[in-house]
Motif scaffolding. Sequence first.
Motif: not given
Length: 163
Positions: A16-35
């Motif tokens: 468990m914890g802060d992985f500082s990364d995403l598994l999917h694009h929908y896991e981010k809400r922002d104007l700049v998409p995740h790479s």
Amino acid sequence: MLRSLAGLSSLPWVIMGDFSDLLHHYEKRDLVPHSDWLITGFRNAVADSGLQDFPFTGPQFTWERFRGTADMVEEKLDRILTSDSWTSLFDGATACSFITPYSDHIPLLLIPVMVTQECRRCRFCFDNVWLREDKCREIIAQSWDRTVGMDVLRRIEACSYDV
């Protein structure tokens, strides 16, 4: 760290914890998409380690920045990763997230509930070597005397319970 867990997926793991990364694009809400390459790399590391994302109820965006502004960013950076063996062992487990005004991360609570397997009695098999033991001979004689009139299979079954 995840890559170093490869080959250990048969063991019951939970991370468990802060992985500082995403598994999917929908896991981010922002104007700049995740790479794409970052998402693919993290997803591959999780899969290669034999872990999977454990679902939780409550708010899914676990980190935020610039709250209350037009530049607000929300991401699912905190998560629970489990192995198949852990999920099987704790089949009743649940998890949830909580809102807190004191941090930019949302805490996760994992409640591991071990589901007990019903113990099934193994089939009885008699071994002639047991007859060499005085106590065994005594148990068999008492059981056999107690079950006079029953058919042989029922007498053997009754004897198995007496042992």
